[in-house]
Scaffold this active site. Structure first.
Site, PDB file in Angstrom:
ATOM      1  N   ARG A  81      41.477  41.160  30.892  1.00 52.88           N
ATOM      2  CA  ARG A  81      40.076  40.791  31.135  1.00 52.88           C
ATOM      3  C   ARG A  81      39.191  41.189  29.946  1.00 52.88           C
ATOM      4  NH1 ARG A  81      35.908  43.253  35.302  1.00 52.88           N
ATOM      5  NH2 ARG A  81      34.473  41.511  35.566  1.00 52.88           N
ATOM      6  N   HIS A  85      36.689  38.623  28.041  1.00 50.55           N
ATOM      7  CA  HIS A  85      35.255  38.872  27.936  1.00 50.55           C
ATOM      8  C   HIS A  85      34.824  39.076  26.493  1.00 50.55           C
ATOM      9  CE1 HIS A  85      33.839  39.682  32.262  1.00 50.55           C
ATOM     10  NE2 HIS A  85      35.027  39.110  32.339  1.00 50.55           N
ATOM     11  N   ASN A 113      29.793  42.725  32.801  1.00 50.69           N
ATOM     12  CA  ASN A 113      30.776  43.601  32.171  1.00 50.69           C
ATOM     13  C   ASN A 113      30.799  45.011  32.738  1.00 50.69           C
ATOM     14  OD1 ASN A 113      31.788  41.689  30.390  1.00 50.69           O
ATOM     15  ND2 ASN A 113      30.298  42.178  28.788  1.00 50.69           N
ATOM     16  N   HIS A 211      44.035  35.480  37.463  1.00 51.78           N
ATOM     17  CA  HIS A 211      43.663  36.229  38.667  1.00 51.78           C
ATOM     18  C   HIS A 211      44.855  36.515  39.565  1.00 51.78           C
ATOM     19  CE1 HIS A 211      39.577  34.448  37.667  1.00 51.78           C
ATOM     20  NE2 HIS A 211      39.366  35.745  37.663  1.00 51.78           N
TER      21      HIS A 211
END
Length: 341
Positions: A81, A85, A113, A211
């Site tokens: 992740r 990001h 975040n 996911h």
């Protein structure tokens, strides 16, 4: 009778596969034959970039990631992740790692975040690499390599990672808030987010498969459980049994409790996310329209145990890792990932 059922099943899966091929061809989306091959590498990146300047860099990063994953497999999802990001704001330049200052709120403190984890892992890796080769290996490359290695260590695919990224010196919370896909976004908004980064519709559906590992916070799904249309109702696209189960875990106003994105295998990188979507058990609101919008891909993966998912995911991750990179004399090589030099 049993033979007829088997033949019928095989025929239906063949039809699904042919439909999938037709869909990808009609949209100009092609499944790569070999992971990472045929994709354009940005100028300044190359495989084995540190071969001469820090020959043990990639093995040191791999070994450090292995230490963390061996002690706790849940480290994999946060590392993946972090990479996502990072790349979605200012490109893959390590800007998500920078701390805020008295005059600037950095990306990591933006609302999307604030649930990021894994910074301590990146810092530990950076420290180990700095001991071997001070001022040579960028934090941005460490994030990219750690994401790849962590996924492979929990059962997922591996992919080629060209290195040579430089670290950015700018990090703004406002940009993260504006550019990161929201967990509440609808499918059209997500398509716009991904298109702005040079990623295709297929990349969107494939990267959503990340996911399959990790957790989500109850606040992501509270409205779908208790007040979907503002009338105290539940999102009808959620499986009723799953919604009832979630209500025993997530209570109104709960902003801290977490639930598995992929119940039953949240620390194993597999294609089960598509089973979750196909059976209407997705936490994120956009999963409810995946069935209608890209039913062929979801059905193909859920009915064949992810026949092309690993290959597709690896290809999309290569594209993600090439977004907006800094190379050559751009940026810097940070001594500490949380602060500019």
């Amino acid at each position: 009778m049993a033979i007829q059922k088997l033949l019928s099943l095989l025929f239906s899966q063949l039809v699904l596969f042919l439909l999938f091929l037709d869909l990808t061809n009609s949209q100009g989306l092609q499944v790569g034959v070999q992971v990472g091959i045929g994709l354009t590498t940005p100028q300044g990146l190359q495989l084995g970039f540190y071969r001469q300047t820090c020959p043990n860099a990639e093995s040191t990063i791999h070994d450090m990631v292995q230490q963390f994953i061996s002690s706790d497999r849940t480290h994999a999802a946060p590392l993946l992740r972090l990479h996502f990001h990072d790349c979605f704001v200012r490109g893959c330049d390590g800007s998500v790692l920078l701390n805020s200052t008295s005059t600037n709120q950095a990306e990591k403190d933006a609302v999307p975040n604030q649930t990021l984890r894994g910074f301590n892992v990146i810092d530990a890796i950076k420290s180990a690499v700095e001991k071997e080769c001070p001022g040579v290996v960028s934090c941005a490359d460490i994030v990219a390599l750690a994401a790849r290695d962590s996924v492979a260590m929990v059962g997922g695919p591996s992919w080629v990672v060209a290195t040579g990224r430089r670290d950015g010196t700018v990090s703004r919370a406002s940009e993260a808030l504006a550019q990161l896909p929201s967990p509440f976004a609808n499918i059209n908004q997500l398509k716009q987010n991904f298109s702005a980064k040079g990623l295709s519709v297929k990349d969107l559906v494939v990267l959503s498969g990340a996911h399959t590992i990790g957790i989500g916070h109850c606040f992501v799904i509270i409205n779908r459980l208790y007040n979907f249309t503002g009338k105290g109702d539940t999102d009808p696209s959620l499986d009723p049994a799953y919604a009832a189960q979630l209500k025993t875990i997530c209570k109104p106003g709960d902003n801290t409790t977490v639930v598995a994105m992929d119940p039953g295998s949240s620390t194993l990188f597999d294609a089960d996310y598509y089973n979750v979507v196909a059976t209407r058990r997705g936490l994120l609101c956009h999963t409810s329209v995946f069935n209608k919008w890209n039913r062929v891909y979801v059905t193909l993966q859920s009915s064949t145990n992810g026949i092309t998912f690993a290959q597709d995911f690896a290809q999309s991750m290569v594209k993600l890792g090439n977004i907006g990179v800094l190379t050559g004399s751009q940026g810097e090589i940070r001594k500490h990932c949380a602060v500019v030099n």
